[in-house]
Design a protein around this motif. Structure first.
Motif, PDB file in Angstrom:
ATOM      1  N   ASP A   1       8.350  -1.191 -12.009  1.00  0.00           N
ATOM      2  CA  ASP A   1       9.582  -0.657 -11.420  1.00  0.00           C
ATOM      3  C   ASP A   1       9.868  -1.283 -10.059  1.00  0.00           C
ATOM      4  OD1 ASP A   1       9.875   0.893 -13.648  1.00  0.00           O
ATOM      5  OD2 ASP A   1       9.172   2.757 -12.716  1.00  0.00           O
ATOM      6  N   SER A   2       8.802  -1.610  -9.321  1.00  0.00           N
ATOM      7  CA  SER A   2       9.006  -2.257  -8.017  1.00  0.00           C
ATOM      8  C   SER A   2       9.612  -3.646  -8.195  1.00  0.00           C
ATOM      9  CB  SER A   2       7.681  -2.346  -7.254  1.00  0.00           C
ATOM     10  OG  SER A   2       6.826  -3.346  -7.794  1.00  0.00           O
ATOM     11  N   LEU A   3       9.218  -4.329  -9.262  1.00  0.00           N
ATOM     12  CA  LEU A   3       9.792  -5.651  -9.552  1.00  0.00           C
ATOM     13  C   LEU A   3      11.262  -5.522  -9.948  1.00  0.00           C
ATOM     14  CD1 LEU A   3       6.881  -7.300 -11.600  1.00  0.00           C
ATOM     15  CD2 LEU A   3       7.370  -7.529  -9.155  1.00  0.00           C
ATOM     16  N   ILE A   4      11.561  -4.462 -10.699  1.00  0.00           N
ATOM     17  CA  ILE A   4      12.958  -4.211 -11.078  1.00  0.00           C
ATOM     18  C   ILE A   4      13.798  -3.966  -9.829  1.00  0.00           C
ATOM     19  CG2 ILE A   4      14.511  -2.601 -12.272  1.00  0.00           C
ATOM     20  CD1 ILE A   4      12.266  -2.137 -14.316  1.00  0.00           C
ATOM     21  N   ASN A   5      13.246  -3.163  -8.907  1.00  0.00           N
ATOM     22  CA  ASN A   5      13.974  -2.840  -7.673  1.00  0.00           C
ATOM     23  C   ASN A   5      14.157  -4.065  -6.776  1.00  0.00           C
ATOM     24  OD1 ASN A   5      14.186  -0.147  -8.418  1.00  0.00           O
ATOM     25  ND2 ASN A   5      12.274   0.426  -7.407  1.00  0.00           N
ATOM     26  N   GLU A   6      13.260  -5.031  -6.910  1.00  0.00           N
ATOM     27  CA  GLU A   6      13.404  -6.275  -6.148  1.00  0.00           C
ATOM     28  C   GLU A   6      14.536  -7.136  -6.691  1.00  0.00           C
ATOM     29  OE1 GLU A   6       9.946  -8.708  -5.575  1.00  0.00           O
ATOM     30  OE2 GLU A   6       8.670  -6.970  -5.173  1.00  0.00           O
ATOM     31  N   GLY A   7      14.970  -6.821  -7.890  1.00  0.00           N
ATOM     32  CA  GLY A   7      16.050  -7.585  -8.494  1.00  0.00           C
ATOM     33  C   GLY A   7      15.588  -8.738  -9.362  1.00  0.00           C
ATOM     34  N   LEU A   8      14.293  -8.762  -9.699  1.00  0.00           N
ATOM     35  CA  LEU A   8      13.796  -9.822 -10.575  1.00  0.00           C
ATOM     36  C   LEU A   8      14.410  -9.687 -11.963  1.00  0.00           C
ATOM     37  CD1 LEU A   8      11.665 -10.173  -8.295  1.00  0.00           C
ATOM     38  CD2 LEU A   8      10.007 -10.687 -10.099  1.00  0.00           C
ATOM     39  N   LYS A   9      14.621 -10.810 -12.606  1.00  0.00           N
ATOM     40  CA  LYS A   9      15.174 -10.807 -13.955  1.00  0.00           C
ATOM     41  C   LYS A   9      14.111 -10.323 -14.943  1.00  0.00           C
ATOM     42  CE  LYS A   9      18.507 -14.520 -13.122  1.00  0.00           C
ATOM     43  NZ  LYS A   9      18.963 -15.877 -13.514  1.00  0.00           N
TER      44      LYS A   9
ATOM     45  N   ASN B   1       0.119  -0.145  -1.670  1.00  0.00           N
ATOM     46  CA  ASN B   1      -0.038   1.212  -2.201  1.00  0.00           C
ATOM     47  C   ASN B   1      -1.481   1.720  -2.129  1.00  0.00           C
ATOM     48  OD1 ASN B   1       2.676   2.149  -3.617  1.00  0.00           O
ATOM     49  ND2 ASN B   1       2.475  -0.059  -3.931  1.00  0.00           N
ATOM     50  N   TYR B   2      -2.310   0.994  -1.385  1.00  0.00           N
ATOM     51  CA  TYR B   2      -3.695   1.420  -1.133  1.00  0.00           C
ATOM     52  C   TYR B   2      -4.470   1.689  -2.424  1.00  0.00           C
ATOM     53  CZ  TYR B   2      -1.515   2.235   3.411  1.00  0.00           C
ATOM     54  OH  TYR B   2      -0.813   2.075   4.574  1.00  0.00           O
ATOM     55  N   LEU B   3      -4.324   0.799  -3.375  1.00  0.00           N
ATOM     56  CA  LEU B   3      -4.997   0.972  -4.661  1.00  0.00           C
ATOM     57  C   LEU B   3      -6.157  -0.004  -4.801  1.00  0.00           C
ATOM     58  CD1 LEU B   3      -1.996   1.399  -7.128  1.00  0.00           C
ATOM     59  CD2 LEU B   3      -3.750   3.099  -6.644  1.00  0.00           C
ATOM     60  N   LEU B   4      -7.311   0.530  -5.146  1.00  0.00           N
ATOM     61  CA  LEU B   4      -8.443  -0.310  -5.510  1.00  0.00           C
ATOM     62  C   LEU B   4      -8.283  -0.723  -6.968  1.00  0.00           C
ATOM     63  CD1 LEU B   4     -11.328   1.770  -3.879  1.00  0.00           C
ATOM     64  CD2 LEU B   4     -10.207  -0.263  -2.942  1.00  0.00           C
ATOM     65  N   ILE B   5      -8.954  -1.793  -7.343  1.00  0.00           N
ATOM     66  CA  ILE B   5      -8.774  -2.311  -8.697  1.00  0.00           C
ATOM     67  C   ILE B   5      -9.147  -1.288  -9.763  1.00  0.00           C
ATOM     68  CG2 ILE B   5     -11.076  -3.373  -8.746  1.00  0.00           C
ATOM     69  CD1 ILE B   5      -9.790  -5.606 -10.439  1.00  0.00           C
ATOM     70  N   LYS B   6     -10.183  -0.492  -9.514  1.00  0.00           N
ATOM     71  CA  LYS B   6     -10.619   0.483 -10.512  1.00  0.00           C
ATOM     72  C   LYS B   6      -9.735   1.728 -10.523  1.00  0.00           C
ATOM     73  CE  LYS B   6     -15.459  -0.947 -10.752  1.00  0.00           C
ATOM     74  NZ  LYS B   6     -16.870  -0.537 -10.629  1.00  0.00           N
ATOM     75  N   GLU B   7      -8.846   1.831  -9.549  1.00  0.00           N
ATOM     76  CA  GLU B   7      -7.946   2.983  -9.487  1.00  0.00           C
ATOM     77  C   GLU B   7      -6.625   2.724 -10.204  1.00  0.00           C
ATOM     78  OE1 GLU B   7      -9.315   4.804  -5.158  1.00  0.00           O
ATOM     79  OE2 GLU B   7      -7.648   3.378  -5.257  1.00  0.00           O
ATOM     80  N   VAL B   8      -6.411   1.490 -10.605  1.00  0.00           N
ATOM     81  CA  VAL B   8      -5.149   1.130 -11.253  1.00  0.00           C
ATOM     82  C   VAL B   8      -5.157   1.616 -12.701  1.00  0.00           C
ATOM     83  CG1 VAL B   8      -3.692  -0.776 -12.014  1.00  0.00           C
ATOM     84  CG2 VAL B   8      -4.790  -0.867  -9.770  1.00  0.00           C
ATOM     85  N   GLY B   9      -4.184   2.465 -13.023  1.00  0.00           N
ATOM     86  CA  GLY B   9      -4.055   2.981 -14.385  1.00  0.00           C
ATOM     87  C   GLY B   9      -2.701   2.626 -14.963  1.00  0.00           C
ATOM     88  N   ARG B  10      -2.390   3.220 -16.086  1.00  0.00           N
ATOM     89  CA  ARG B  10      -1.130   2.899 -16.764  1.00  0.00           C
ATOM     90  C   ARG B  10       0.086   3.280 -15.925  1.00  0.00           C
ATOM     91  NH1 ARG B  10      -2.337   4.471 -23.132  1.00  0.00           N
ATOM     92  NH2 ARG B  10      -4.026   2.966 -23.426  1.00  0.00           N
ATOM     93  N   ASP B  11       0.008   4.437 -15.265  1.00  0.00           N
ATOM     94  CA  ASP B  11       1.133   4.852 -14.425  1.00  0.00           C
ATOM     95  C   ASP B  11       1.331   3.891 -13.260  1.00  0.00           C
ATOM     96  OD1 ASP B  11       1.624   7.004 -16.045  1.00  0.00           O
ATOM     97  OD2 ASP B  11       0.544   8.450 -14.811  1.00  0.00           O
ATOM     98  N   SER B  12       0.220   3.356 -12.737  1.00  0.00           N
ATOM     99  CA  SER B  12       0.308   2.394 -11.637  1.00  0.00           C
ATOM    100  C   SER B  12       1.029   1.130 -12.082  1.00  0.00           C
ATOM    101  CB  SER B  12      -1.098   2.037 -11.127  1.00  0.00           C
ATOM    102  OG  SER B  12      -1.797   3.178 -10.706  1.00  0.00           O
ATOM    103  N   ILE B  13       0.730   0.681 -13.291  1.00  0.00           N
ATOM    104  CA  ILE B  13       1.374  -0.528 -13.811  1.00  0.00           C
ATOM    105  C   ILE B  13       2.874  -0.293 -13.987  1.00  0.00           C
ATOM    106  CG2 ILE B  13       1.499  -2.111 -15.769  1.00  0.00           C
ATOM    107  CD1 ILE B  13      -0.942  -2.531 -13.988  1.00  0.00           C
ATOM    108  N   ILE B  14       3.233   0.901 -14.432  1.00  0.00           N
ATOM    109  CA  ILE B  14       4.659   1.238 -14.567  1.00  0.00           C
ATOM    110  C   ILE B  14       5.336   1.195 -13.203  1.00  0.00           C
ATOM    111  CG2 ILE B  14       6.283   3.096 -15.133  1.00  0.00           C
ATOM    112  CD1 ILE B  14       4.323   3.943 -17.349  1.00  0.00           C
ATOM    113  N   ASN B  15       4.651   1.721 -12.185  1.00  0.00           N
ATOM    114  CA  ASN B  15       5.210   1.699 -10.830  1.00  0.00           C
ATOM    115  C   ASN B  15       5.351   0.269 -10.318  1.00  0.00           C
ATOM    116  OD1 ASN B  15       5.332   4.495 -10.754  1.00  0.00           O
ATOM    117  ND2 ASN B  15       3.311   4.711  -9.831  1.00  0.00           N
ATOM    118  N   PHE B  16       4.380  -0.576 -10.654  1.00  0.00           N
ATOM    119  CA  PHE B  16       4.460  -1.990 -10.262  1.00  0.00           C
ATOM    120  C   PHE B  16       5.659  -2.650 -10.934  1.00  0.00           C
ATOM    121  CE2 PHE B  16       3.156  -6.410 -11.496  1.00  0.00           C
ATOM    122  CZ  PHE B  16       3.376  -6.988 -10.256  1.00  0.00           C
TER     123      PHE B  16
END
Length: 270
Positions: A57-65, A40-55
């Motif tokens: 959600d990506s794990l949910i979409n992968e089917g992780l428990k 997602n072309y994110l630098l460490i200092k660019e990661v915010g709360r919305d980014s963590i939510i997207n991360f």
């Protein structure tokens, strides 16, 4: 750069006596996060709360428990805590409580149409004076403390679209869509003969909380404020409202700039 931080953090964990199994678990979670961030072309200092939510959600979409997802979030939280403590970054974007994923049987689910009908019938027959405020909670998702402070001037019409204007403690305002025609019309009628500076509902937060508990007790429906908010947010999402906008409507911190026109598709037109 995050790869370097990852190595620094893992070395720190190793030096603090973490077991090989723990190190392997942390490495797994950090690698997953790394791959997602790079994708997602994110630098460490660019990661915010919305980014963590997207991360998440990506794990949910992968089917992780849920347990695996929550483990990853806990690792990322600890990772950012370390970076913050060491002065590499400012602030931890991970909120464990809000980002946590629950097992299906523990998830808060929206009300069914049958449950809504039963709740409305019970309020009409048994709690007439609290019927409109409770239905307003259901159809606006506002906080109870916001509900009891509403005045007629907080009920606004913009191009025939009805909203609640909510003012926060910092004097910021947001417009909240109403999702039910009947409740919206009854609210408008109720405000006609009330002075603009007077409260619409001369009730306390405690009386609303007691009412919610009473409805739950008498109907056998899992009627809770948390579920009321969930029901409203799910309605917005199912109506095509972006999740970021849903969060803004519910009053969560957001950098979004929202115009009334953005909200027109999700509110009642009178």
């Amino acid at each position: 750069m995050l790869h370097d931080f990852t190595k620094i953090y893992l070395r720190y964990l190793e030096s603090s006596g973490k077991s090989p199994k723990t190190l392997s678990t942390y490495s797994f979670a950090l690698n997953k996060y790394n791959k997602w961030r790079i994708k997602n072309y994110l630098l460490i200092k660019e990661v915010g709360r919305d980014s963590i939510i997207n991360f998440r959600d990506s794990l949910i979409n992968e089917g992780l428990k849920p347990a695996s997802i929550n483990l990853c979030l806990n690792v990322i939280y600890s990772f950012y805590d370390f970076l913050t403590h060491e002065g590499y970054i400012k602030g931890n974007p991970v909120n464990i409580k809000k980002n946590k994923v629950y097992n299906e049987h523990n998830q808060v689910k929206p009300f069914t149409a049958v449950e809504i009908a039963q709740i409305e019938a019970f309020l009409t027959n048994n709690l007439t004076e609290l019927r409109i405020p409770i239905l307003l909670l259901l159809n606006s998702g506002i906080l109870i403390k916001e509900l009891v402070k509403l005045t007629p001037s907080d009920v606004v019409l913009i191009k025939r679209h009805i909203f609640l204007k909510i003012t926060t403690s910092t004097k910021a305002t947001r417009l909240v869509p109403l999702t039910d025609d009947v409740t919206a019309h009854e609210l408008l009628i109720l405000t006609i003969n009330i002075f603009k500076e007077f409260r619409i509902f001369p009730i306390t937060e405690k009386s609303i909380i007691r009412c919610i508990s009473f409805v739950k007790e008498q109907t056998g429906i899992n009627f809770s404020y948390k579920r009321i908010r969930k029901n409203y947010s799910e309605y917005l999402i199912n109506s095509g409202c972006p999740r970021e906008l849903v969060r803004w409507i519910l009053g969560y911190r957001s950098s979004l700039k929202v115009s009334p026109e953005d909200l027109f598709p999700f509110t009642v037109k009178v």
